[in-house]
Design a protein around this motif. Structure first.
Motif, PDB file in Angstrom:
ATOM      1  N   GLU A  72      66.121  65.767  17.332  1.00  0.00           N
ATOM      2  CA  GLU A  72      66.525  64.369  17.441  1.00  0.00           C
ATOM      3  C   GLU A  72      66.106  63.786  18.784  1.00  0.00           C
ATOM      4  OE1 GLU A  72      70.687  64.466  16.681  1.00  0.00           O
ATOM      5  OE2 GLU A  72      70.461  64.461  14.482  1.00  0.00           O
ATOM      6  N   ALA A  73      66.152  64.603  19.836  1.00  0.00           N
ATOM      7  CA  ALA A  73      65.707  64.139  21.153  1.00  0.00           C
ATOM      8  C   ALA A  73      64.208  63.861  21.157  1.00  0.00           C
ATOM      9  CB  ALA A  73      66.063  65.182  22.219  1.00  0.00           C
ATOM     10  N   TRP A  74      63.426  64.721  20.491  1.00  0.00           N
ATOM     11  CA  TRP A  74      61.988  64.501  20.395  1.00  0.00           C
ATOM     12  C   TRP A  74      61.701  63.219  19.607  1.00  0.00           C
ATOM     13  CZ3 TRP A  74      57.531  68.301  20.475  1.00  0.00           C
ATOM     14  CH2 TRP A  74      57.732  69.287  21.449  1.00  0.00           C
ATOM     15  N   GLU A  75      62.412  63.027  18.510  1.00  0.00           N
ATOM     16  CA  GLU A  75      62.213  61.824  17.705  1.00  0.00           C
ATOM     17  C   GLU A  75      62.562  60.571  18.505  1.00  0.00           C
ATOM     18  OE1 GLU A  75      64.065  59.538  13.789  1.00  0.00           O
ATOM     19  OE2 GLU A  75      64.411  61.693  14.036  1.00  0.00           O
ATOM     20  N   LYS A  76      63.670  60.614  19.220  1.00  0.00           N
ATOM     21  CA  LYS A  76      64.100  59.459  20.008  1.00  0.00           C
ATOM     22  C   LYS A  76      63.061  59.118  21.070  1.00  0.00           C
ATOM     23  CE  LYS A  76      67.859  57.833  23.006  1.00  0.00           C
ATOM     24  NZ  LYS A  76      69.169  58.173  23.625  1.00  0.00           N
ATOM     25  N   GLU A  77      62.550  60.129  21.744  1.00  0.00           N
ATOM     26  CA  GLU A  77      61.549  59.894  22.784  1.00  0.00           C
ATOM     27  C   GLU A  77      60.263  59.326  22.189  1.00  0.00           C
ATOM     28  OE1 GLU A  77      59.190  62.300  26.355  1.00  0.00           O
ATOM     29  OE2 GLU A  77      60.882  63.235  25.329  1.00  0.00           O
ATOM     30  N   CYS A  78      59.885  59.831  21.005  1.00  0.00           N
ATOM     31  CA  CYS A  78      58.679  59.327  20.337  1.00  0.00           C
ATOM     32  C   CYS A  78      58.847  57.853  19.977  1.00  0.00           C
ATOM     33  CB  CYS A  78      58.396  60.168  19.094  1.00  0.00           C
ATOM     34  SG  CYS A  78      56.839  59.780  18.265  1.00  0.00           S
ATOM     35  N   ARG A  79      60.023  57.488  19.503  1.00  0.00           N
ATOM     36  CA  ARG A  79      60.294  56.090  19.173  1.00  0.00           C
ATOM     37  C   ARG A  79      60.272  55.224  20.429  1.00  0.00           C
ATOM     38  NH1 ARG A  79      62.516  54.855  14.175  1.00  0.00           N
ATOM     39  NH2 ARG A  79      62.881  56.641  12.788  1.00  0.00           N
ATOM     40  N   GLN A  80      60.803  55.761  21.517  1.00  0.00           N
ATOM     41  CA  GLN A  80      60.814  55.014  22.773  1.00  0.00           C
ATOM     42  C   GLN A  80      59.395  54.785  23.293  1.00  0.00           C
ATOM     43  OE1 GLN A  80      63.417  57.455  25.185  1.00  0.00           O
ATOM     44  NE2 GLN A  80      65.264  56.325  24.575  1.00  0.00           N
ATOM     45  N   ASP A  81      58.479  55.674  22.901  1.00  0.00           N
ATOM     46  CA  ASP A  81      57.079  55.499  23.278  1.00  0.00           C
ATOM     47  C   ASP A  81      56.383  54.442  22.414  1.00  0.00           C
ATOM     48  OD1 ASP A  81      57.233  57.380  25.278  1.00  0.00           O
ATOM     49  OD2 ASP A  81      56.558  59.044  24.009  1.00  0.00           O
ATOM     50  N   GLY A  82      57.120  53.907  21.434  1.00  0.00           N
ATOM     51  CA  GLY A  82      56.587  52.814  20.635  1.00  0.00           C
ATOM     52  C   GLY A  82      56.024  53.207  19.284  1.00  0.00           C
ATOM     53  N   PHE A  83      56.314  54.419  18.822  1.00  0.00           N
ATOM     54  CA  PHE A  83      55.761  54.890  17.560  1.00  0.00           C
ATOM     55  C   PHE A  83      56.838  54.960  16.479  1.00  0.00           C
ATOM     56  CE2 PHE A  83      53.077  56.560  20.889  1.00  0.00           C
ATOM     57  CZ  PHE A  83      51.800  56.297  20.418  1.00  0.00           C
ATOM     58  N   ALA A  84      56.442  54.648  15.259  1.00  0.00           N
ATOM     59  CA  ALA A  84      57.317  54.908  14.121  1.00  0.00           C
ATOM     60  C   ALA A  84      57.405  56.421  13.963  1.00  0.00           C
ATOM     61  CB  ALA A  84      56.748  54.269  12.859  1.00  0.00           C
ATOM     62  N   CYS A  85      58.619  56.934  13.971  1.00  0.00           N
ATOM     63  CA  CYS A  85      58.768  58.395  13.982  1.00  0.00           C
ATOM     64  C   CYS A  85      59.982  58.803  13.163  1.00  0.00           C
ATOM     65  CB  CYS A  85      58.905  58.908  15.413  1.00  0.00           C
ATOM     66  SG  CYS A  85      59.035  60.714  15.537  1.00  0.00           S
ATOM     67  N   GLU A  86      59.808  59.841  12.387  1.00  0.00           N
ATOM     68  CA  GLU A  86      60.902  60.465  11.667  1.00  0.00           C
ATOM     69  C   GLU A  86      60.831  61.961  11.909  1.00  0.00           C
ATOM     70  OE1 GLU A  86      60.568  59.383   7.593  1.00  0.00           O
ATOM     71  OE2 GLU A  86      61.262  57.322   7.913  1.00  0.00           O
ATOM     72  N   SER A  87      61.954  62.651  11.722  1.00  0.00           N
ATOM     73  CA  SER A  87      61.973  64.086  11.931  1.00  0.00           C
ATOM     74  C   SER A  87      62.736  64.757  10.807  1.00  0.00           C
ATOM     75  CB  SER A  87      62.609  64.441  13.278  1.00  0.00           C
ATOM     76  OG  SER A  87      63.962  64.036  13.328  1.00  0.00           O
ATOM     77  N   LYS A  88      62.426  66.011  10.618  1.00  0.00           N
ATOM     78  CA  LYS A  88      63.054  66.764   9.539  1.00  0.00           C
ATOM     79  C   LYS A  88      63.274  68.201   9.986  1.00  0.00           C
ATOM     80  CE  LYS A  88      62.606  67.148   4.506  1.00  0.00           C
ATOM     81  NZ  LYS A  88      61.713  66.833   3.361  1.00  0.00           N
ATOM     82  N   LEU A  89      64.516  68.657   9.864  1.00  0.00           N
ATOM     83  CA  LEU A  89      64.886  70.035  10.171  1.00  0.00           C
ATOM     84  C   LEU A  89      65.082  70.756   8.847  1.00  0.00           C
ATOM     85  CD1 LEU A  89      65.737  72.030  12.505  1.00  0.00           C
ATOM     86  CD2 LEU A  89      68.093  71.349  11.992  1.00  0.00           C
ATOM     87  N   VAL A  90      64.333  71.832   8.643  1.00  0.00           N
ATOM     88  CA  VAL A  90      64.350  72.509   7.352  1.00  0.00           C
ATOM     89  C   VAL A  90      64.579  73.994   7.558  1.00  0.00           C
ATOM     90  CG1 VAL A  90      63.105  72.921   5.197  1.00  0.00           C
ATOM     91  CG2 VAL A  90      62.694  70.815   6.487  1.00  0.00           C
ATOM     92  N   PHE A  91      65.500  74.548   6.788  1.00  0.00           N
ATOM     93  CA  PHE A  91      65.749  75.986   6.855  1.00  0.00           C
ATOM     94  C   PHE A  91      64.664  76.721   6.081  1.00  0.00           C
ATOM     95  CE2 PHE A  91      67.442  79.948   5.202  1.00  0.00           C
ATOM     96  CZ  PHE A  91      68.004  80.516   6.336  1.00  0.00           C
ATOM     97  N   GLY A  92      64.098  77.755   6.691  1.00  0.00           N
ATOM     98  CA  GLY A  92      63.097  78.562   6.003  1.00  0.00           C
ATOM     99  C   GLY A  92      62.027  79.047   6.949  1.00  0.00           C
TER     100      GLY A  92
END
Length: 254
Positions: A77-97
Motif C-alpha cells: 500500500e505504501a508503494w501504491e501510495k507513492e506511485c500515485r503521488q508521483d502522478g501515475f494511475a496505480c493499483e496494487s494486489k496482494l496475492v497468496f501463492g
C-alpha cells in the motif's frame, strides 16, 4: 461503474515486486514507459508465510501467517501510495501463492501491455524466477517482458538485449524493442541462444530479411551464442556486455 470501466480499458504495465532495491528500479522504469505510453501501473506481490518450525502450535502458525500478510500489505500500500503521488494511475494486489503462479495468473487476467521486473542478483527470488516466469509469460501472454539487471540505471539506458529465437514472427515485441532503443538512444542487441534442446525450424537469414522488410534499416546487431540453458545464456551475455535492459519476446503458439 465508471472507475471499473476505466480499469478494464486502461493500458496497464504489470510490475511484480518483492520490495527489493531492484524492484524499485523496475517500478521507476515502468513509470518512464507508462508516461510515454499513457498507461497505468499495476503492482503485484505474492506472499506466503515464512518457513517455520512445523511443531509450533496451530495458533502460532496462524498468527505468523496473519503478521506476514499484514506487513506485506502495508508495504504494498505504501508503494501504491507513492506511485500515485508521483502522478501515475496505480493499483496494487496482494496475492497468496507462489510468485511464479501469481504473476502468470495476473498477466492472464489483466492483459498488460508489458511486464517490467527486476533481477535482484544471485539468490533473489526474481533472479530464480527469471526463467520460469519470464519464459512462461513470453510463451503465453501477448506482451513483452522487460527484465532489469542489477546494474541497470533507469535514467541512462545504453544497451538493450532482445532475446529472440529467430523462428517465429515477433513484430510486436521487436517493434517495441526498437522504439525503446530509439527513445533512449541505446544500442539494441538481438541475441539468439543456441541451446542443445532448441531446434532451428526456419533459416536465420530469412528471419533477418523479414526484419528488414518490417522495420527497414533500423539499427541493431545480431549475436548467436551457444549455451546449455537459454536463461543462463541471456544472463551471462547481459552481464558480460553490461546490458541495462533485457526484453523477452512474446512467442504465442497455436
Amino acid at each position: 461503474m465508471a472507475s471499473n470501466q476505466r480499469r478494464k480499458t486502461m493500458r496497464t504495465i504489470l510490475v511484480p515486486t518483492d520490495f527489493s532495491d531492484n524492484s524499485q528500479k523496475a517500478l521507476e522504469f515502468a513509470q518512464i514507459i507508462a508516461e510515454r505510453y499513457d498507461a497505468g501501473i499495476s503492482l503485484v506481490h505474492a506472499y506466503h508465510p515464512p518457513i517455520i518450525d512445523p511443531n509450533l502450535p496451530p495458533e502460532a502458525l496462524v498468527t505468523l501467517a496473519e503478521q506476514t500478510e499484514k506487513i506485506d500489505r502495508e508495504k504494498l500500500e505504501a508503494w501504491e501510495k507513492e506511485c500515485r503521488q508521483d502522478g501515475f494511475a496505480c493499483e496494487s494486489k496482494l496475492v497468496f501463492g507462489s510468485a511464479a503462479d501469481v504473476i502468470l495468473d495476473e498477466v492472464l487476467e489483466q492483459k498488460p501491455i508489458l511486464v517490467v521486473m527486476g533481477r535482484t542478483g544471485k539468490g533473489g527470488w526474481l533472479d530464480k524466477l527469471m526463467g520460469s516466469v519470464a519464459t512462461s509469460v513470453s510463451a503465453k501472454a501477448a506482451c513483452p517482458v522487460l527484465v532489469l539487471p542489477p546494474q541497470a540505471h533507469t535514467k541512462d539506458i545504453k544497451r538493450i538485449v532482445y532475446a529472440t529465437e529467430l523462428e517465429r514472427p515477433e513484430e510486436n515485441a521487436l517493434g517495441f524493442a526498437f522504439n525503446l532503443a530509439e527513445h533512449f538512444n541505446a544500442e539494441l542487441d538481438l541475441v539468439k541462444v543456441n541451446a542443445s534442446f532448441e531446434v532451428n525450424v526456419f533459416d536465420d537469414e530469412q528471419f533477418i530479411g523479414d526484419i528488414k522488410a518490417a522495420f527497414g534499416d533500423k539499427k541493431y546487431t545480431l549475436h548467436a551464442i551457444d549455451e546449455e540453458s537459454v536463461v543462463d545464456g541471456l544472463q551471462n551475455y547481459a552481464d558480460k556486455h553490461h546490458a541495462d535492459l533485457i526484453v523477452m519476446a512474446t512467442r504465442k503458439r497455436d
